[in-house]
Design a protein around this motif. Structure first.
Motif, PDB file in Angstrom:
ATOM      1  N   LYS A  44       0.858  -1.186   0.000  1.00 26.95           N
ATOM      2  CA  LYS A  44       0.000   0.000   0.000  1.00 26.95           C
ATOM      3  C   LYS A  44       0.899   1.242   0.000  1.00 26.95           C
ATOM      4  CE  LYS A  44      -3.559  -2.710   0.851  1.00 26.95           C
ATOM      5  NZ  LYS A  44      -3.633  -3.730  -0.099  1.00 26.95           N
ATOM      6  N   HIS A  45       0.308   2.395  -0.256  1.00 29.78           N
ATOM      7  CA  HIS A  45       1.069   3.638  -0.223  1.00 29.78           C
ATOM      8  C   HIS A  45       1.629   3.863   1.180  1.00 29.78           C
ATOM      9  CE1 HIS A  45       2.295   7.658  -1.272  1.00 29.78           C
ATOM     10  NE2 HIS A  45       1.716   8.084  -0.163  1.00 29.78           N
ATOM     11  N   LEU A  46       2.915   4.174   1.270  1.00 29.64           N
ATOM     12  CA  LEU A  46       3.550   4.400   2.568  1.00 29.64           C
ATOM     13  C   LEU A  46       3.533   5.880   2.930  1.00 29.64           C
ATOM     14  CD1 LEU A  46       6.624   2.031   2.248  1.00 29.64           C
ATOM     15  CD2 LEU A  46       4.467   1.621   3.428  1.00 29.64           C
ATOM     16  N   PRO A  47       3.272   6.178   4.200  1.00 29.61           N
ATOM     17  CA  PRO A  47       3.194   7.580   4.634  1.00 29.61           C
ATOM     18  C   PRO A  47       4.575   8.183   4.905  1.00 29.61           C
ATOM     19  CG  PRO A  47       2.718   6.141   6.474  1.00 29.61           C
ATOM     20  CD  PRO A  47       2.912   5.260   5.263  1.00 29.61           C
ATOM     21  N   VAL A  48       5.392   8.294   3.869  1.00 28.13           N
ATOM     22  CA  VAL A  48       6.740   8.856   4.045  1.00 28.13           C
ATOM     23  C   VAL A  48       6.897  10.190   3.340  1.00 28.13           C
ATOM     24  CG1 VAL A  48       7.879   6.638   4.455  1.00 28.13           C
ATOM     25  CG2 VAL A  48       7.656   7.502   2.123  1.00 28.13           C
ATOM     26  N   GLY A  49       5.834  10.704   2.742  1.00 29.05           N
ATOM     27  CA  GLY A  49       5.904  11.999   2.071  1.00 29.05           C
ATOM     28  C   GLY A  49       6.903  11.980   0.929  1.00 29.05           C
ATOM     29  N   ASP A  50       7.620  13.071   0.784  1.00 28.87           N
ATOM     30  CA  ASP A  50       8.622  13.183  -0.278  1.00 28.87           C
ATOM     31  C   ASP A  50      10.033  12.992   0.258  1.00 28.87           C
ATOM     32  OD1 ASP A  50       6.713  13.680  -2.221  1.00 28.87           O
ATOM     33  OD2 ASP A  50       6.707  15.837  -1.820  1.00 28.87           O
ATOM     34  N   ALA A  51      10.162  12.265   1.348  1.00 30.30           N
ATOM     35  CA  ALA A  51      11.476  12.056   1.959  1.00 30.30           C
ATOM     36  C   ALA A  51      12.409  11.377   0.968  1.00 30.30           C
ATOM     37  CB  ALA A  51      11.339  11.204   3.220  1.00 30.30           C
ATOM     38  N   PRO A  73       0.134 -18.107  -3.288  1.00 29.97           N
ATOM     39  CA  PRO A  73       1.201 -17.659  -4.190  1.00 29.97           C
ATOM     40  C   PRO A  73       0.957 -16.279  -4.781  1.00 29.97           C
ATOM     41  CG  PRO A  73       0.620 -19.940  -4.658  1.00 29.97           C
ATOM     42  CD  PRO A  73      -0.382 -19.421  -3.658  1.00 29.97           C
ATOM     43  N   GLN A  74      -0.318 -15.938  -5.053  1.00 29.08           N
ATOM     44  CA  GLN A  74      -0.624 -14.624  -5.617  1.00 29.08           C
ATOM     45  C   GLN A  74      -0.301 -13.509  -4.619  1.00 29.08           C
ATOM     46  OE1 GLN A  74      -2.779 -17.163  -5.443  1.00 29.08           O
ATOM     47  NE2 GLN A  74      -3.405 -17.672  -7.509  1.00 29.08           N
ATOM     48  N   ALA A  75      -0.587 -13.731  -3.346  1.00 25.67           N
ATOM     49  CA  ALA A  75      -0.300 -12.732  -2.316  1.00 25.67           C
ATOM     50  C   ALA A  75       1.216 -12.540  -2.172  1.00 25.67           C
ATOM     51  CB  ALA A  75      -0.913 -13.150  -0.986  1.00 25.67           C
ATOM     52  N   GLU A  76       1.966 -13.623  -2.272  1.00 26.69           N
ATOM     53  CA  GLU A  76       3.422 -13.537  -2.190  1.00 26.69           C
ATOM     54  C   GLU A  76       3.979 -12.745  -3.363  1.00 26.69           C
ATOM     55  OE1 GLU A  76       4.950 -17.482  -1.935  1.00 26.69           O
ATOM     56  OE2 GLU A  76       3.668 -17.971  -0.253  1.00 26.69           O
ATOM     57  N   ALA A  77       3.490 -13.028  -4.552  1.00 26.67           N
ATOM     58  CA  ALA A  77       3.962 -12.322  -5.744  1.00 26.67           C
ATOM     59  C   ALA A  77       3.618 -10.841  -5.666  1.00 26.67           C
ATOM     60  CB  ALA A  77       3.354 -12.943  -7.003  1.00 26.67           C
ATOM     61  N   GLN A  78       2.438 -10.516  -5.172  1.00 25.13           N
ATOM     62  CA  GLN A  78       2.043  -9.116  -5.026  1.00 25.13           C
ATOM     63  C   GLN A  78       2.970  -8.401  -4.057  1.00 25.13           C
ATOM     64  OE1 GLN A  78      -1.829  -8.425  -3.322  1.00 25.13           O
ATOM     65  NE2 GLN A  78      -1.918  -6.355  -4.121  1.00 25.13           N
ATOM     66  N   LEU A  79       3.272  -9.020  -2.935  1.00 28.89           N
ATOM     67  CA  LEU A  79       4.170  -8.403  -1.971  1.00 28.89           C
ATOM     68  C   LEU A  79       5.533  -8.147  -2.570  1.00 28.89           C
ATOM     69  CD1 LEU A  79       5.026  -7.530   0.890  1.00 28.89           C
ATOM     70  CD2 LEU A  79       5.596  -9.915   1.312  1.00 28.89           C
ATOM     71  N   GLU A  80       6.083  -9.131  -3.253  1.00 27.90           N
ATOM     72  CA  GLU A  80       7.424  -8.992  -3.823  1.00 27.90           C
ATOM     73  C   GLU A  80       7.467  -7.948  -4.939  1.00 27.90           C
ATOM     74  OE1 GLU A  80       9.869 -10.236  -2.266  1.00 27.90           O
ATOM     75  OE2 GLU A  80       8.585 -11.416  -0.978  1.00 27.90           O
ATOM     76  N   ALA A  81       6.444  -7.907  -5.764  1.00 23.74           N
ATOM     77  CA  ALA A  81       6.439  -6.980  -6.899  1.00 23.74           C
ATOM     78  C   ALA A  81       6.020  -5.572  -6.502  1.00 23.74           C
ATOM     79  CB  ALA A  81       5.518  -7.505  -8.001  1.00 23.74           C
ATOM     80  N   LEU A  82       4.908  -5.448  -5.793  1.00 22.33           N
ATOM     81  CA  LEU A  82       4.386  -4.128  -5.464  1.00 22.33           C
ATOM     82  C   LEU A  82       5.081  -3.495  -4.265  1.00 22.33           C
ATOM     83  CD1 LEU A  82       0.563  -4.746  -5.950  1.00 22.33           C
ATOM     84  CD2 LEU A  82       2.213  -3.765  -7.557  1.00 22.33           C
ATOM     85  N   GLY A  83       5.681  -4.310  -3.425  1.00 24.90           N
ATOM     86  CA  GLY A  83       6.313  -3.803  -2.218  1.00 24.90           C
ATOM     87  C   GLY A  83       7.508  -2.904  -2.467  1.00 24.90           C
ATOM     88  N   VAL A  84       8.041  -2.906  -3.663  1.00 25.79           N
ATOM     89  CA  VAL A  84       9.205  -2.064  -3.955  1.00 25.79           C
ATOM     90  C   VAL A  84       8.881  -0.933  -4.934  1.00 25.79           C
ATOM     91  CG1 VAL A  84      10.863  -3.878  -3.461  1.00 25.79           C
ATOM     92  CG2 VAL A  84      10.006  -3.626  -5.778  1.00 25.79           C
ATOM     93  N   LEU A  85       7.620  -0.804  -5.343  1.00 24.22           N
ATOM     94  CA  LEU A  85       7.260   0.199  -6.344  1.00 24.22           C
ATOM     95  C   LEU A  85       6.920   1.567  -5.766  1.00 24.22           C
ATOM     96  CD1 LEU A  85       5.098  -1.840  -8.855  1.00 24.22           C
ATOM     97  CD2 LEU A  85       7.453  -1.045  -9.114  1.00 24.22           C
ATOM     98  N   ASP A  86       6.375   1.630  -4.573  1.00 23.91           N
ATOM     99  CA  ASP A  86       5.860   2.901  -4.039  1.00 23.91           C
ATOM    100  C   ASP A  86       6.930   3.951  -3.891  1.00 23.91           C
ATOM    101  OD1 ASP A  86       4.215   4.803  -3.027  1.00 23.91           O
ATOM    102  OD2 ASP A  86       3.938   3.853  -1.095  1.00 23.91           O
TER     103      ASP A  86
END
Length: 86
Positions: A44-51, A73-86
């Motif tokens: 999800k979107h992280l509350p870190v502003g423009d830091a 497996p779908q939840a794992e793939a989502q975490l790995e892929a989307l977790g680094v995009l924000d």
């Protein structure tokens, strides 16, 4: 994280405790003011502003064999892929 703090870095640590434990944060009390903890889901979107961040490390994953009990497996793939995009 301990090594990075020991080298003088400041850290922002994000965890939702799906597989982790709050007790693991107690070690960071040795470096007051050098780390920020955010309880959040990295997909999800992280509350870190423009830091500005110099580096990002994705160190936790429920896809590890020990922690991977009951995860789809779908939840794992989502975490790995989307977790680094924000």
């Amino acid at each position: 994280c301990e090594r990075l703090l020991g080298e003088g870095h400041e850290l922002v640590i994000v965890d939702n405790f799906v597989t982790g434990n709050r007790k693991n944060l107690s070690v960071f009390s040795r470096w007051p003011g050098r780390f920020t903890f955010i309880e959040a889901d990295v997909t999800k979107h992280l509350p870190v502003g423009d830091a500005p961040f110099d580096q990002i490390y994705h160190l936790a994953s429920p896809a590890s064999p020990i922690a991977n009990r009951g995860w789809a497996p779908q939840a794992e793939a989502q975490l790995e892929a989307l977790g680094v995009l924000d």
